[in-house]
Design an enzyme around this catalytic site. Structure first.
Site, short mmCIF file in Angstrom:
data_model
loop_
_atom_site.label_atom_id
_atom_site.label_comp_id
_atom_site.label_asym_id
_atom_site.label_seq_id
_atom_site.Cartn_x
_atom_site.Cartn_y
_atom_site.Cartn_z
N ALA A 119 0.82 -1.22 0.00
CA ALA A 119 0.00 0.00 0.00
C ALA A 119 0.84 1.26 0.00
O ALA A 119 0.43 2.29 -0.54
CB ALA A 119 -0.94 -0.01 1.20
N GLN A 227 -6.76 -0.86 5.25
CA GLN A 227 -7.42 -1.40 6.44
C GLN A 227 -8.87 -1.79 6.19
O GLN A 227 -9.55 -2.26 7.10
CB GLN A 227 -7.35 -0.37 7.59
CG GLN A 227 -5.96 0.00 8.04
CD GLN A 227 -5.27 -1.11 8.82
OE1 GLN A 227 -5.92 -2.08 9.25
NE2 GLN A 227 -3.98 -0.99 9.03
N SER A 247 -3.28 -3.60 0.36
CA SER A 247 -2.09 -4.25 0.94
C SER A 247 -2.36 -5.73 1.17
O SER A 247 -3.43 -6.10 1.68
CB SER A 247 -1.74 -3.57 2.27
OG SER A 247 -0.71 -4.28 2.93
N HIS A 249 -0.57 -7.93 3.24
CA HIS A 249 -0.38 -8.46 4.59
C HIS A 249 -1.40 -7.95 5.60
O HIS A 249 -1.40 -8.37 6.75
CB HIS A 249 1.06 -8.19 5.08
CG HIS A 249 1.32 -6.77 5.47
ND1 HIS A 249 1.36 -6.35 6.78
CD2 HIS A 249 1.60 -5.69 4.72
CE1 HIS A 249 1.65 -5.06 6.82
NE2 HIS A 249 1.79 -4.64 5.58
N THR A 287 9.35 -7.12 -13.02
CA THR A 287 8.73 -8.44 -13.06
C THR A 287 7.77 -8.62 -11.90
O THR A 287 8.15 -8.41 -10.74
CB THR A 287 9.80 -9.55 -13.00
OG1 THR A 287 10.71 -9.37 -14.09
CG2 THR A 287 9.17 -10.93 -13.07
N CYS A 373 6.21 7.50 19.24
CA CYS A 373 7.37 7.88 20.04
C CYS A 373 8.62 7.97 19.19
O CYS A 373 8.84 7.15 18.30
CB CYS A 373 7.59 6.86 21.15
SG CYS A 373 6.16 6.64 22.18
#
Length: 449
Positions: A119, A227, A247, A249, A287, A373
């Site tokens: 993504a 998401q 995406s 994963h 590819t 952070c």
């Protein structure tokens, strides 16, 4: 030189190195090295792995996806762009089947699917590609302050190239004000980019309404749906979306693969980011990795079959978690709109508790903090700041991610552990003690010594 018996770690942990110099570069470097040592020690422990409750970060691969991929890792290894022999034909057939599976999940034409590495690449291609292609006549792009960092950074790159970018604020519930969007679009606007479901607070934007506004104004509409794809029903035609990022994963598929939907009618043109052999309609040369494409296609196919069941089950588990926590712990705030959201992404702020301390206390559950952070400072998440969360609450937020393989036992354990640790940390907090005594913390004038 190290003296005998001394190691790098023993030197790093010497007290003399930990002098209280704020934001000192040397201290920052040592702090990073100490964190790495802690990680290494935790990984070397022969203990059970923590429960996984971070499904917005990534998802485990579905075994059905792995089964589909394995033959193309070993037996069918041809280059899908080789047109002169069976090895290439086999891989090309598998690649095109995967393209159809991705297209079917979002209601698109297979010719509108471009395979990418994920993504982040898809977002970069869509935003930079459209803006640069139409820059002769239009040099204005609109996005929101709560987008994924790769969208915001792509927009900053465009600003450096002379484009005008508007970062729209969102309301306190995380939703975009449609009237504000409509008023911001001007004749120079080429693209609007708004995320479908926020990766941090789970808020679902009114994508269909945004698409209608953009189409009526003659402006291209891109959405980062990493998401959302596979979790909620999507129709790019009904939503009037021109470009959509996907995406692998995030939908129980392999890492390193994604897709970009690019509408053919009305046609969307974009300038490619990388050049070469002209694969993927000339928009993404290189590819196509057949095993990864097959994995993405299989993940989309499984998601289409399981979507309704997954959504009902994730909703049940999310309600179970939230009710258990909020019943037992006072002063807990759910960030984002309570209705317009994806239930599997729960962002809670625990007042008078520091989020990083709570994460450390919940080390047997893999969770994520809402605080972005850095090594030099602890700044609250820009998403939480954008919705107007108080800084202390933004620092105390935890994101709970629930997915296809989450069990009731894991949800119950996480809730009970969270309740236990929040009570313990609050007992140690002087702020909590003051609140219990009826002191209004906002009325206190804090002084620095």
């Amino acid at each position: 030189m190290l003296s005998p018996g001394k190691t790098v770690s023993s030197r790093l942990l010497r007290p003399a190195l930990w002098l209280p110099f704020r934001l000192c570069p040397a201290r920052t470097a040592v702090s990073l090295m100490q964190k790495e040592l802690i990680k290494k020690r935790e990984l070397e422990k022969d203990e059970l792995r923590p429960l996984y409750m971070d499904f917005q970060a990534t998802t485990p691969m579905d075994p059905r996806v792995l089964d589909a991929m394995l033959p193309y890792q070993v037996n069918y290894y041809g280059n899908p762009h080789s047109r002169t022999h069976a090895y290439g034909w086999e891989s090309e057939t598998a690649m095109e089947t995967a393209r159809k599976q991705v297209a079917n999940l979002i209601g698109a034409d297979p010719r509108e699917i471009i395979f990418t590495s994920g993504a982040t690449e898809s977002n970069n291609m869509a935003i930079k590609g459209v803006a640069r292609f139409y820059q002769a006549k239009k040099r204005h792009v609109i996005t929101t302050q709560t987008e994924h960092k790769c969208v915001l950074d792509s927009c900053r790159i465009l600003e450096a190239e002379g484009f005008n970018v508007t970062y729209l604020p969102v309301q306190k519930n995380g939703l975009l004000d449609l009237k504000l969007l409509e008023a911001t679009i001007c004749p120079e606007t080429s693209l609007v980019s708004v995320m479908t479901i926020n990766n941090e607070i789970g808020v679902k934007q009114p994508i269909k309404e945004i698409g209608q506004i953009c189409r009526s104004k003659g402006v291209f509409f891109h959405t980062d749906a990493a998401q959302a794809v596979g979790k909620i029903p999507i129709s790019v035609s009904d939503w009037k979306v021109d470009l959509m990022s996907i995406s692998g994963h995030k939908i129980y598929g392999p890492k390193g693969v994604g897709a970009l939907y690019v509408r053919r009618r009305p046609r969307v043109r974009l300038e490619p980011l990388q050049n070469g052999g002209g694969q993927e309609r000339g928009l993404r040369s290189g590819t196509v990795p057949t095993p990864l494409a097959v994995g993405l296609g299989a993940a989309c196919s499984v998601a289409q079959e399981e979507m309704e069941y997954d959504h009902q089950r994730v909703s049940m588990l999310a309600n179970r978690l939230v009710q258990k926590i909020m019943t037992e712990i006072p002063d807990v705030v759910m960030n984002g709109d309570p209705e317009q959201r994806y239930p599997g992404c729960i962002n809670l702020s625990f007042a008078y508790v520091e989020g990083e301390s709570l994460l450390m206390a919940l080390k047997d559950v893999a969770l994520s903090s809402g605080s972005a952070c850095t090594s030099a400072s602890l700044e609250p998440s820009y998403v939480l700041r954008a919705i107007g969360a108080d800084e202390d609450l933004a620092h105390s937020s935890i994101r709970f991610g629930i997915g296809r393989f989450t069990t009731e036992e894991e949800v119950d354990y996480t809730a009970e552990k969270c309740i236990q640790q929040v009570h313990r940390l609050r007992e140690m907090s002087p702020l909590w003690e003051m609140v219990q005594e009826g002191i209004d913390l906002k009325s206190i004038k804090w002084t620095q010594h």
